[in-house]
Design an enzyme around this catalytic site. Structure first.
Site, PDB file in Angstrom:
ATOM      1  N   ARG A 156     -11.674  14.414   6.237  1.00  0.00           N
ATOM      2  CA  ARG A 156     -12.488  15.313   5.413  1.00  0.00           C
ATOM      3  C   ARG A 156     -13.900  14.749   5.339  1.00  0.00           C
ATOM      4  O   ARG A 156     -14.169  13.677   5.862  1.00  0.00           O
ATOM      5  CB  ARG A 156     -11.914  15.386   3.992  1.00  0.00           C
ATOM      6  CG  ARG A 156     -11.743  13.995   3.351  1.00  0.00           C
ATOM      7  CD  ARG A 156     -11.328  14.076   1.902  1.00  0.00           C
ATOM      8  NE  ARG A 156     -10.909  12.792   1.367  1.00  0.00           N
ATOM      9  CZ  ARG A 156     -11.709  11.824   0.964  1.00  0.00           C
ATOM     10  NH1 ARG A 156     -13.024  11.961   1.076  1.00  0.00           N
ATOM     11  NH2 ARG A 156     -11.227  10.695   0.468  1.00  0.00           N
ATOM     12  N   TYR A 186      -2.887  -9.546   3.696  1.00  0.00           N
ATOM     13  CA  TYR A 186      -4.076  -9.314   2.893  1.00  0.00           C
ATOM     14  C   TYR A 186      -5.214 -10.203   3.372  1.00  0.00           C
ATOM     15  O   TYR A 186      -5.077 -11.425   3.459  1.00  0.00           O
ATOM     16  CB  TYR A 186      -3.784  -9.605   1.418  1.00  0.00           C
ATOM     17  CG  TYR A 186      -4.974  -9.376   0.508  1.00  0.00           C
ATOM     18  CD1 TYR A 186      -5.463  -8.097   0.296  1.00  0.00           C
ATOM     19  CD2 TYR A 186      -5.603 -10.444  -0.131  1.00  0.00           C
ATOM     20  CE1 TYR A 186      -6.544  -7.874  -0.534  1.00  0.00           C
ATOM     21  CE2 TYR A 186      -6.694 -10.235  -0.961  1.00  0.00           C
ATOM     22  CZ  TYR A 186      -7.151  -8.937  -1.165  1.00  0.00           C
ATOM     23  OH  TYR A 186      -8.235  -8.732  -1.982  1.00  0.00           O
ATOM     24  N   HIS A 233     -15.772  -3.781   3.874  1.00  0.00           N
ATOM     25  CA  HIS A 233     -15.179  -2.454   4.062  1.00  0.00           C
ATOM     26  C   HIS A 233     -16.225  -1.607   4.773  1.00  0.00           C
ATOM     27  O   HIS A 233     -17.267  -1.269   4.199  1.00  0.00           O
ATOM     28  CB  HIS A 233     -14.823  -1.853   2.698  1.00  0.00           C
ATOM     29  CG  HIS A 233     -14.128  -0.532   2.776  1.00  0.00           C
ATOM     30  ND1 HIS A 233     -13.208  -0.121   1.844  1.00  0.00           N
ATOM     31  CD2 HIS A 233     -14.201   0.480   3.675  1.00  0.00           C
ATOM     32  CE1 HIS A 233     -12.757   1.087   2.162  1.00  0.00           C
ATOM     33  NE2 HIS A 233     -13.363   1.470   3.276  1.00  0.00           N
ATOM     34  N   LYS A 283       0.832  -1.197   0.000  1.00  0.00           N
ATOM     35  CA  LYS A 283       0.000   0.000   0.000  1.00  0.00           C
ATOM     36  C   LYS A 283       0.871   1.253   0.000  1.00  0.00           C
ATOM     37  O   LYS A 283       1.943   1.282   0.608  1.00  0.00           O
ATOM     38  CB  LYS A 283      -0.895   0.048   1.249  1.00  0.00           C
ATOM     39  CG  LYS A 283      -2.042  -0.931   1.254  1.00  0.00           C
ATOM     40  CD  LYS A 283      -2.891  -0.697   2.503  1.00  0.00           C
ATOM     41  CE  LYS A 283      -4.107  -1.596   2.535  1.00  0.00           C
ATOM     42  NZ  LYS A 283      -4.929  -1.326   3.754  1.00  0.00           N
ATOM     43  N   GLY A 320      -7.028   3.376  -4.287  1.00  0.00           N
ATOM     44  CA  GLY A 320      -6.456   2.188  -4.894  1.00  0.00           C
ATOM     45  C   GLY A 320      -5.125   2.413  -5.597  1.00  0.00           C
ATOM     46  O   GLY A 320      -4.518   1.465  -6.096  1.00  0.00           O
ATOM     47  N   GLU A 374     -11.933   4.145   8.760  1.00  0.00           N
ATOM     48  CA  GLU A 374     -12.272   2.978   7.944  1.00  0.00           C
ATOM     49  C   GLU A 374     -11.684   1.698   8.530  1.00  0.00           C
ATOM     50  O   GLU A 374     -10.561   1.686   9.045  1.00  0.00           O
ATOM     51  CB  GLU A 374     -11.785   3.186   6.515  1.00  0.00           C
ATOM     52  CG  GLU A 374     -12.315   4.479   5.900  1.00  0.00           C
ATOM     53  CD  GLU A 374     -12.220   4.511   4.388  1.00  0.00           C
ATOM     54  OE1 GLU A 374     -11.770   3.516   3.791  1.00  0.00           O
ATOM     55  OE2 GLU A 374     -12.609   5.535   3.804  1.00  0.00           O
TER      56      GLU A 374
END
Length: 443
Positions: free
Chosen positions: A291, A202, A208, A158, A165, A275
């Site tokens: 934000r 992973y 999500h 990442k 992404g 998240e």
């Protein structure tokens, strides 16, 4: 109360901010590139300033032009919207240096949360579970291979900065690692001017899930429920809903307690999202978006709270209008992102209506969708007392929506929400990949 705000963005989010500002009695200044001269946000704002040619690098991303526009039009604050400079600590600092209010967290907080490696370490500090992975950046392929073996394949590379992404690669075999490490770093550098990458274990096909928060910077942090964003095409969200079918009361409580603890300690101000990846009964911190989010309307529907309004009040007056004791989640909301598959002129626009239907967009009959920016042109959001009724309402609204002159993904969105897998509520982030070949044939 500030008298005038410059909106350093375009499209539907600029329209959205203008609407709340008008209700607050605040004047707005729109900015636009020459490609957006006739855009809806330019027409709705009290004033509008051209800031450059179509490429965003020469207009919407030029900090100096945005700040100069705010100063010359007598603004007291700048709202960054989403994307572009909304999570730029440097922009926030530059805004504050000129004596203007940045409608968002302090630059130091943006710095801390914008780097995913630092954000992981911060979340861990405040007791949030994180996915096993590196505590710092990884550059050396040999070191990366050692880490990946310890974590166990598959792993994911990442980018430390940015999102959407970019700079992200799933690795299933060691022979794929070195090449993809270099590719991910180059991609991150190209998109975020920062090639730093790290490695995590992973998780196969997780959910999500993200929590919407608003905070006043003085210790009051409110969680406005969770959103499920598992329907994604190559890490780009397509459909969001609130609440999440995967989250029960116990998980919601545990997520919320950890989020409140972290945001309170950071003295976070404004709107934000934390998240998580959810696997079974476990959840793992992923990142913070410091934000407002594109999908905030579903949280507004299930709470009855204007999140942009609370964001503006928190950042300009240090207060919110919400009594923590009165925050309640009620009903179900779903949002479908309507993306343009081609630029061009909109010859006809029929907007769906009826109970519990909302259409956030910058489109109007006769407008032109330029080729220079993000493909999302509208958000169709519905609300109903239950998920089955919300699904039926979304199906009806998508059938009513008519956009002629450009191609959109509206028919594909209708196909997805009527798929048995989506209807069941039992799916993960791998769902779209499973149905992609079928979806691509829908027109």
């Amino acid at each position: 109360m500030v008298r005038r705000i410059l909106i350093a963005n375009r499209g539907e989010i600029a329209v959205r901010v203008i609407r709340t500002c008008r209700e607050l009695g605040i004047e707005t200044v729109a900015v636009y590139s020459t490609a957006d001269r006739d855009s809806l946000h330019v027409q709705l704002a009290d004033q509008a300033v051209c800031i450059g040619p179509p490429p965003s690098a020469k207009s919407y991303l030029v900090k100096e032009n945005l700040i100069m526009a705010a100063l010359r039009t007598g603004c007291q604050a700048i709202h960054p919207g989403v994307g572009f400079l909304s999570e730029s600590a440097d922009f926030a600092r530059a805004v504050q240096k000129e004596g203007l209010i940045f409608i968002g967290p302090d630059p130091e907080v943006i710095d801390l949360l914008g780097d995913k490696v630092q954000a992981r370490n911060t979340a861990k500090k405040y007791g949030l579970p994180i996915t096993p992975g590196t505590e710092g950046a990884v550059q050396d392929p040999v070191e990366a291979a050692k880490i990946a073996r310890e974590l166990g394949y598959p792993v994911i590379i990442k980018a430390a900065a940015g999102g959407g992404g970019k700079g992200m690669r799933v690795i299933r075999r060691e022979e794929e690692l070195a090449e993809n490490l270099a590719i991910a770093s180059r991609e991150a550098a190209a998109n975020f001017a920062d090639g730093t990458v790290f490695i995590e274990k992973y998780l196969e096909n997780p959910r999500h899930v993200e929590l919407q928060i608003v905070a006043d910077g003085k210790g009051t942090v409110l969680v406005l429920g969770e959103r499920d964003c598992s329907v994604q095409k190559r890490h780009q969200k397509l459909i969001e809903e609130s609440p999440s079918p995967a989250v029960d009361e116990d998980m919601r409580r545990r997520m919320s307690e950890g989020a409140v603890r972290m945001f309170r300690e950071l003295k976070y101000r404004g709107a934000g999202t934390i998240e998580f990846l959810v696997s079974g009964k476990d959840f793992y911190f992923m990142e913070v978006n410091a934000r407002i989010q594109v999908e905030h309307p579903v949280s507004e529907f299930v709470t009855g709270i204007d999140i942009i309004r609370q964001q503006i009040l928190a950042c300009t007056e240090g207060r919110m209008e919400i009594d923590p004791e009165t925050v309640r989640l009620s009903g179900w909301s779903i949002e479908c992102r309507i993306n343009a598959l081609s630029p061009g002129k909109v010859h006809r626009l029929d907007v769906p209506g009826g109970p519990g239907v909302r259409f956030d967009s910058f489109l109007y009959s006769g407008c032109t969708v330029p080729p220079h920016y993000d493909s999302m042109v509208a958000k169709l959001i519905v609300y109903a007392p239950t998920r089955p009724l919300a699904l039926a309402r979304m199906d009806r609204a998508l059938r009513e929506l008519r956009i002629e002159g450009i191609k959109t993904n509206a028919a594909q969105q209708r196909w997805i929400i009527n798929h048995p897998k989506f209807q069941s509520g039992d799916f993960g982030t791998g769902y779209y990949a499973e149905i992609e070949k079928e979806v691509e044939h829908v027109h």
